[in-house]
Design a protein around this motif. Sequence first.
Motif, PDB file in Angstrom:
ATOM      1  N   LEU A 146       0.812  -1.210   0.000  1.00 17.51           N
ATOM      2  CA  LEU A 146       0.000   0.000   0.000  1.00 17.51           C
ATOM      3  C   LEU A 146       0.850   1.268   0.000  1.00 17.51           C
ATOM      4  N   THR A 147       1.899   1.294   0.822  1.00 19.98           N
ATOM      5  CA  THR A 147       2.720   2.500   0.957  1.00 19.98           C
ATOM      6  C   THR A 147       4.027   2.437   0.176  1.00 19.98           C
ATOM      7  N   GLN A 148       4.282   1.311  -0.463  1.00 22.40           N
ATOM      8  CA  GLN A 148       5.522   1.132  -1.236  1.00 22.40           C
ATOM      9  C   GLN A 148       6.750   1.442  -0.388  1.00 22.40           C
ATOM     10  N   THR A 149       6.765   0.855   0.812  1.00 24.56           N
ATOM     11  CA  THR A 149       7.871   1.059   1.734  1.00 24.56           C
ATOM     12  C   THR A 149       8.722  -0.200   1.846  1.00 24.56           C
ATOM     13  N   LEU A 150       9.921  -0.021   2.369  1.00 27.51           N
ATOM     14  CA  LEU A 150      10.867  -1.110   2.571  1.00 27.51           C
ATOM     15  C   LEU A 150      10.946  -1.465   4.050  1.00 27.51           C
ATOM     16  N   PRO A 151      11.504  -2.632   4.372  1.00 24.75           N
ATOM     17  CA  PRO A 151      11.744  -2.956   5.779  1.00 24.75           C
ATOM     18  C   PRO A 151      12.539  -1.838   6.442  1.00 24.75           C
TER      19      PRO A 151
END
Length: 224
Positions: free
Chosen positions: A49-54
Amino acid sequence: MSKFAAGVVKFQKEIYPKNVDLFGMLSKGQKPEALFITCSDSRIELGMLTQTLPGDLFVVRNAGNIVPPHSNSTGATTAAIEFAVGALKVPHIVICGHTDCGAAKGAMDLDKLDNLPHVRDWLGYMRAAVDIVGAIGQDLNEHDRMVMLLEQNIRLQLNHLKTHPTVAVAIAKGELQLHGWVYDIGAGEVLALNAETDAFEPVSELYADEVGEYLKETTAHAHG
């Protein structure tokens, strides 16, 4: 479990080798950009959803994306908020609800949850939102009443959040911003609460300036 085990094997063989530097950095500590409080619902996939990484998000999940008002009784959500704000110093907190929320449906009719006493008690933290909908949403159809409940619940949980001492202090010092979102699963739309107008607007519109600046920076970095 075979599906999950196969996923781990694929991660180890394909994903990890391509991101060795990232995981090496993460193994030394974390500095997330936001605390994200959302529902436990299996359909909410924050990385997608947020196109984030660890390492980007510190996440709290529970039924109904609820934040109990601060009290002297320690709970997992309260402790996680305290740690994220007091120790990790996150600059943003997002409370994110979603359409077709089972917790919201349950909160509208708690009498049907007698066989789930812990769920029933937990959803009591949504009572003010339910009461508001009952008071001003009588003439709405079922869909619109649910939309109103989801939005009122975001407002309510944001107010609960402000009762937490670490949150109150960080806001007073100008070090923390609060955000309220509602994710429409079927449409892929995310509406965000505009603190100035108290209305929900598409993320693409409310954060247009921030998104534009971020895209400029990432493009410049890619060509740098």
